[in-house]
Each structure stands twice: as structure tokens, then as C-alpha cells.
Design an enzyme around this catalytic site. Sequence first.
Site, PDB file in Angstrom:
ATOM      1  CG  LEU A 152      -2.018  -1.023   1.319  1.00 20.67           C
ATOM      2  CD1 LEU A 152      -2.729  -0.933   2.663  1.00 20.67           C
ATOM      3  CD2 LEU A 152      -3.011  -0.845   0.178  1.00 20.67           C
ATOM      4  CG  ASP A 153      -0.176   4.985  -1.915  1.00 28.00           C
ATOM      5  OD1 ASP A 153      -0.422   5.636  -0.890  1.00 28.00           O
ATOM      6  OD2 ASP A 153      -0.976   4.894  -2.857  1.00 28.00           O
ATOM      7  CE1 TYR A 154       5.630   7.409   4.913  1.00 23.26           C
ATOM      8  CE2 TYR A 154       4.635   9.486   4.180  1.00 23.26           C
ATOM      9  CZ  TYR A 154       5.387   8.755   5.104  1.00 23.26           C
ATOM     10  OH  TYR A 154       5.909   9.395   6.207  1.00 23.26           O
TER      11      TYR A 154
END
Length: 290
Positions: A152-154
Site C-alpha cells: 500500500l502506498d505511503y
Amino acid sequence: MAADRSGRPARRRSAFTPPRHVRLRDGEGKPVTAGAATAGSSSEPHRDDGERLQKVLARAGLGSRRACEALISGGRVRVDGEIVQEQGVRVDPAAQVIHVDGRRLQLDTSKLTLVLNKPRAVVSAMSDPEGRRDLSEFTAGHPQRLYHVGRLDYETEGLLLLTNDGELAHRLTHPSFEVAKTYVCRFDAPGGPPRGLVKTLREGVQLEDGPARADRARVLAQDGREAVVEVTLHEGRNRIVRRMFASQGFELTALMRTRIGPVLLGDLPSGTTRELTGRELGTLMAEVGL
């Protein structure tokens, strides 16, 4: 739009529930018919030096031995792909694959799979050279060496799987198995989202690396200032959900993954983990041909 005690907009739970019927797949991700044996099946599941099958099922939490005998006689148990209805069959749980109602039993106690509700501003990595928060803080309490399944991105929060089962992780991330993932997407939408947005997401949009299409999409909430849309898709390209909305002129202000296959995030608090239930893990494994 409703708010929680902190004043933040309240999160909506996914309306989806785990499937009653398992979507079986073989080792290459191809659907398996109800009567077909799984890959690597044996014509003779009985092992003279093994344990009684009903004892193995009872130890796996499927009920009393009498209840497990009923499962066997009812034709609901498969060993190495073969339906077993005889009560005297002995099996080797360490070497043989057992399914009940299509769900795989994970009998290897060394394997562990967790659900993490990843907070925002956490890197999907076990370490970060820039010193940002990473996933190691959520696995520190487990003796097993766990790895994240996908990313999952930041700034994205929500459901992330952590496991030491390499084959399960490989299949969950391999595109041939097409494991569906559900996201709740929040964005500014003065006057409400355009009527055609959900339809456009379902029909497909063009991105710089090719077309992308949501399997399902629906509006969960809107108040004239912002909107919440739930989308389900089986692709795993980098930042694909954010890019799909951006292609229609909407920048997401919040993005949360709420489901992977049959596994739901539910009410798990942010920054905490839980172990998959036997039902969840068995369904997930069967869905990717294990």
C-alpha cells in the site's frame, strides 16, 4: 456526512461478506470444477502410518470427532483432491492437502498469516533508509519472520497481509489468480460526484500504462462537499486506484483498502494486527489453488 468523536468523517464498513462458495483454482490460477481433483492429487490418500482423518479434523477446530465423522461421511472432505467418505482413512497432515467444503486446512503450525490495518504515513517495507515508519514495528511481537504481501502506498491505509508462507504470498500477488481487492475512496466533490463517474470506472479508463477497469463501483456517501466511492478490482499496478480517479479529474484525499479476496478489514483498529481465522485462511488458500 457523519463524523466520529474526533470530528473526522466516520468510516463506512464494506457491505461485502465472505463468500459461501469457494472459488477453487489450480496451481496456474485456472478455475477448477467442483468434481475435479486439485493439482498433485493422489489416487490413494490413505497412509498406514498416519493419523485418523477425523482426529486431524477435530484438532483443526472443525468440531467433535463425531461431528468430523459426519463431515467425512457426507462427502465434504477431500484429501489430495480425492473425496474421502470412509471413517478408517489415515492421513499425514504434514505431507497431504486436506480441504473441507472446498476450504484448505492449514495444518502447518509454523505458518502464520496476519491482517494489519496499516496506518497512513507508513512505508510498505520492513525497513526504510529515510527513517520513516515501516512495517517492522507491527511484526516485532512475533518470532516468525513475516513479510508483507503486496504493498500500500505511503498515504494509503487499510488491509495489508503479513505472512511467512512464501507460496501463499507469491500466488496472492501473481496476476493469474486475479484476487479481488476492495477500496474505499474519499475525494472532494462539490455538488456531488458526476453521475457517470461510477459507470466510467466500471467500463474502464485509459492510463499511461494501459486501460484499467473496476470490477465493481458504487457511491457510499456524499454530502455536496465530498464523496465516498467503493471500488473493487483485481489489478495490482502501482497506485492504480489513485490514478483511475485522477484520470477523471479527482484527487483522492483518503484511500483505504477494506478487503482482499475473502478477508475483510472489519473494525480492526489502525496500527493493530490479528491472525486470520481458519475459515478466512482456508478460503484464501483455495482461491489461489492451494
